[in-house]
Enzyme design. Structure first.
Site, short mmCIF file in Angstrom:
data_model
loop_
_atom_site.label_atom_id
_atom_site.label_comp_id
_atom_site.label_asym_id
_atom_site.label_seq_id
_atom_site.Cartn_x
_atom_site.Cartn_y
_atom_site.Cartn_z
N ASN A 11 0.87 -1.19 0.00
CA ASN A 11 0.00 0.00 0.00
C ASN A 11 0.90 1.23 0.00
O ASN A 11 1.52 1.55 1.01
CB ASN A 11 -0.89 -0.05 1.26
CG ASN A 11 -1.70 1.23 1.44
OD1 ASN A 11 -1.79 2.06 0.53
ND2 ASN A 11 -2.29 1.37 2.62
N LYS A 13 0.06 4.29 -0.29
CA LYS A 13 -0.57 5.48 0.31
C LYS A 13 -0.36 6.71 -0.58
O LYS A 13 -0.37 6.58 -1.80
CB LYS A 13 -0.04 5.70 1.73
CG LYS A 13 -0.10 4.42 2.56
CD LYS A 13 0.10 4.65 4.02
CE LYS A 13 0.14 3.31 4.73
NZ LYS A 13 0.17 3.42 6.16
N GLU A 99 -6.69 4.44 8.04
CA GLU A 99 -6.46 5.86 7.72
C GLU A 99 -7.69 6.46 7.06
O GLU A 99 -7.97 7.65 7.21
CB GLU A 99 -5.20 6.00 6.84
CG GLU A 99 -3.95 5.76 7.68
CD GLU A 99 -2.75 5.27 6.91
OE1 GLU A 99 -2.74 5.35 5.66
OE2 GLU A 99 -1.80 4.79 7.56
N GLU A 169 -5.22 -5.21 10.80
CA GLU A 169 -4.22 -4.17 10.97
C GLU A 169 -4.47 -3.43 12.27
O GLU A 169 -5.27 -2.47 12.31
CB GLU A 169 -4.30 -3.18 9.80
CG GLU A 169 -4.06 -3.80 8.45
CD GLU A 169 -3.48 -2.79 7.49
OE1 GLU A 169 -2.38 -3.04 6.99
OE2 GLU A 169 -4.11 -1.75 7.26
N GLY A 175 2.53 2.09 10.78
CA GLY A 175 3.45 3.20 10.60
C GLY A 175 4.15 3.63 11.87
O GLY A 175 4.76 4.70 11.92
N SER A 214 3.58 -2.30 10.37
CA SER A 214 5.04 -2.27 10.51
C SER A 214 5.70 -3.61 10.18
O SER A 214 6.62 -4.05 10.87
CB SER A 214 5.44 -1.79 11.92
OG SER A 214 4.93 -0.50 12.15
C1 PEP Z 1 -0.76 -0.07 6.12
O1 PEP Z 1 -0.88 1.08 5.81
O2 PEP Z 1 -1.63 -0.86 5.73
C2 PEP Z 1 0.39 -0.48 6.92
C3 PEP Z 1 0.36 -1.67 7.45
O3 PEP Z 1 1.41 0.41 7.06
P1 PEP Z 1 2.85 0.12 7.70
O4 PEP Z 1 3.37 -1.15 7.09
O5 PEP Z 1 3.69 1.31 7.32
O6 PEP Z 1 2.67 -0.01 9.18
#
Ligand code: PEP
Length: 252
Positions: A11, A13, A99, A169, A175, A214
């Protein structure tokens, strides 16, 4: 036991100009072993979908969108419909990302409208669920995940296990550099699998449940080794081939 093909999605973003997106897509396309076990998808921003689709043409990497609107077409300034995403070559659409819930007011009811529209357009939704830090600390993780999944799915009845992907998630892990431990993640994934059985019956066994939060090359293998973790939805690390490619490799 049902075999589920591991699924790693990136992703991106709100990152990457067109030139940067093309270059990143090429690096991942050329670096991901074609004979690998894992399915791979990339979710660039809307502006780069067509360019990334062109780079991925002829490869076995799929295109995903980060969000959508539920109407087919009309006077909805700024919105993009599932039919438009199908037209540009998407296979997957992420719905309910935390988000979107946090910054754009996506409620469970809105998430369900989006998911329903995605399925109606012949695309596969990646439905994101997960608790905040406060919810985990208040011991509400399972209630939150149950509510988001139940309301997000609504009346959906996937015919097969590949018509739906769920991403767990935990918001506190996105993040932040904090990752759920493999045991913490597996416990929630196992719970999600039991909910999918309750809501959907037999297709539940084949539905992939990704972990997101992460994920890095350092933690990917142990997370992916858990019996109900079938892949990863990767944010930050998907922007760097030197991070994303080892995560794909960790899935086999
Ligand atoms: C995400 O945005 O779905 C995500 C898991 O981000 P990150 O890997 O940066 O934590």
């Amino acid at each position: 036991m049902t075999e589920r093909q591991p699924f790693i999605a990136g992703n991106w973003k709100m990152h990457k100009t067109l030139a940067e997106a093309r270059s990143l897509a090429r690096d991942i396309r050329d670096g991901a072993a074609p004979g690998r076990r894992a399915e791979v998808a990339l979710a660039p921003p809307y502006t780069a979908l067509a360019a990334v689709a062109a780079e991925l043409a002829g490869s076995n990497i799929r295109l995903a969108a980060q969000d959508t609107f539920w109407e087919k077409q009309g006077a909805y300034t700024g919105a993009i419909s599932p039919a438009m995403l199908a037209d540009v070559g998407c296979h997957y659409v992420i719905v309910g990302h935390s988000e979107r819930r946090q910054h754009f007011g996506d409620t469970d009811a809105i998430v369900n409208k989006k998911l329903t529209a995605v399925v109606a357009a012949g695309l596969t939704p990646i439905l994101c669920v997960g608790e905040t830090k406060a919810e985990r600390e208040a011991d509400q993780t399972l209630q939150v995940v149950r509510r988001q999944l139940e309301r997000g799915l609504g009346a959906l009845q996937p015919a097969t296990g590949t018509d739906l992907v769920v991403a767990y998630e935990p918001v506190w892990a996105i993040g932040t550099g904090l990752t759920a431990t493999p045991d913490q993640a597996q416990a929630v994934h196992h719970f999600i699998r039991s909910l999918l059985r309750e809501f959907l019956g037999p297709p539940a066994e084949a539905i992939r449940i990704q972990y997101g939060g992460s994920v890095t090359p350092d933690n990917a293998a142990t997370l992916l080794a858990q019996p109900d973790i079938d892949g990863a939805l990767v944010g930050g690390a998907s922007l760097k081939p030197e991070m994303f490619l080892p995560i794909i490799a960790a899935a086999g």
